[in-house]
Design a protein around this motif. Structure first.
Motif, mmCIF file in Angstrom:
data_model
loop_
_atom_site.group_PDB
_atom_site.id
_atom_site.type_symbol
_atom_site.label_atom_id
_atom_site.label_comp_id
_atom_site.label_asym_id
_atom_site.label_seq_id
_atom_site.Cartn_x
_atom_site.Cartn_y
_atom_site.Cartn_z
ATOM 1 N N ARG A 190 42.638 45.002 37.654
ATOM 2 C CA ARG A 190 42.467 44.157 38.847
ATOM 3 C C ARG A 190 42.454 44.993 40.123
ATOM 4 N N VAL A 191 43.322 45.997 40.191
ATOM 5 C CA VAL A 191 43.359 46.879 41.358
ATOM 6 C C VAL A 191 42.014 47.588 41.491
ATOM 7 N N ASP A 192 41.475 48.070 40.381
ATOM 8 C CA ASP A 192 40.169 48.727 40.412
ATOM 9 C C ASP A 192 39.094 47.780 40.934
ATOM 10 N N GLN A 193 39.126 46.514 40.496
ATOM 11 C CA GLN A 193 38.150 45.524 40.964
ATOM 12 C C GLN A 193 38.250 45.313 42.467
ATOM 13 N N VAL A 194 39.477 45.161 42.968
ATOM 14 C CA VAL A 194 39.671 44.930 44.402
ATOM 15 C C VAL A 194 39.222 46.149 45.203
ATOM 16 N N MET A 195 39.583 47.335 44.748
ATOM 17 C CA MET A 195 39.203 48.549 45.467
ATOM 18 C C MET A 195 37.679 48.723 45.480
ATOM 19 N N GLU A 196 37.031 48.430 44.373
ATOM 20 C CA GLU A 196 35.568 48.511 44.324
ATOM 21 C C GLU A 196 34.940 47.510 45.292
ATOM 22 N N VAL B 261 47.319 47.336 47.641
ATOM 23 C CA VAL B 261 46.607 46.427 46.740
ATOM 24 C C VAL B 261 47.359 46.312 45.416
ATOM 25 N N ALA B 262 47.869 47.428 44.898
ATOM 26 C CA ALA B 262 48.608 47.399 43.630
ATOM 27 C C ALA B 262 49.868 46.548 43.747
ATOM 28 N N GLN B 263 50.588 46.652 44.859
ATOM 29 C CA GLN B 263 51.789 45.834 45.051
ATOM 30 C C GLN B 263 51.435 44.351 45.095
ATOM 31 N N VAL B 264 50.390 44.015 45.823
ATOM 32 C CA VAL B 264 49.981 42.611 45.942
ATOM 33 C C VAL B 264 49.517 42.072 44.592
ATOM 34 N N VAL B 265 48.675 42.836 43.898
ATOM 35 C CA VAL B 265 48.162 42.392 42.599
ATOM 36 C C VAL B 265 49.306 42.213 41.604
ATOM 37 N N ARG B 266 50.256 43.153 41.576
ATOM 38 C CA ARG B 266 51.379 43.045 40.646
ATOM 39 C C ARG B 266 52.208 41.804 40.926
ATOM 40 N N LYS B 267 52.479 41.535 42.208
ATOM 41 C CA LYS B 267 53.273 40.355 42.559
ATOM 42 C C LYS B 267 52.519 39.068 42.227
ATOM 43 N N LEU B 268 51.219 39.037 42.481
ATOM 44 C CA LEU B 268 50.441 37.845 42.143
ATOM 45 C C LEU B 268 50.383 37.626 40.638
ATOM 46 N N ALA B 269 50.246 38.706 39.874
ATOM 47 C CA ALA B 269 50.239 38.580 38.411
ATOM 48 C C ALA B 269 51.583 38.061 37.918
ATOM 49 N N ALA B 270 52.676 38.576 38.475
ATOM 50 C CA ALA B 270 54.005 38.111 38.081
ATOM 51 C C ALA B 270 54.207 36.659 38.485
#
Length: 114
Positions: free
Chosen positions: A56-62, A92-101
């Motif tokens: 997901r982080v890769d998708q957002v960064m792309e 982005v990684a912090q946000v994605v991890r929190k949203l996934a959790a």
């Protein structure tokens, strides 16, 4: 000399104009709320699949590269995403991890379908 006391935050499910939303609130206020809620420390402790978060982080960064890399440039011509890639990726990684959790937490709290 001591610094200012930090307070913990939490996320609570609320409604606005009949639509559900998650609001960031102080942890002290969470204790009195009846709504679905979780503190950020509890959220960070929830297990998430690292491979899924990484994808997901890769998708957002792309997407950031594709749609925003040329919005700002240094005097030398480097795009903002090149200059700030590491801190942007960490955020982005912090946000994605929190949203996934948060998503996993919400799914586990729902009653089973009938």
């Amino acid at each position: 000399m001591t610094g200012p006391k930090r307070t913990a935050l939490g996320i609570a499910r609320m409604e606005s104009a009949g639509k559900p939303l998650w609001a960031l609130v102080g942890e002290g206020a969470l204790a009195t709320m009846k709504a679905e809620r979780i503190t950020t420390s509890e959220l960070e402790a929830l297990p998430v699949e690292p491979a899924s978060v990484g994808a997901r982080v890769d998708q957002v960064m792309e997407s950031l590269e594709a749609y925003g890399a040329d919005l700002a440039r240094t005097p030398g011509g480097a795009g903002w995403s090149y200059v700030h890639h590491v801190p942007a990726r960490r955020l982005v990684a912090q946000v994605v991890r929190k949203l996934a959790a948060l998503s996993a937490s919400s799914r586990s709290r729902r009653p089973p379908a009938r």
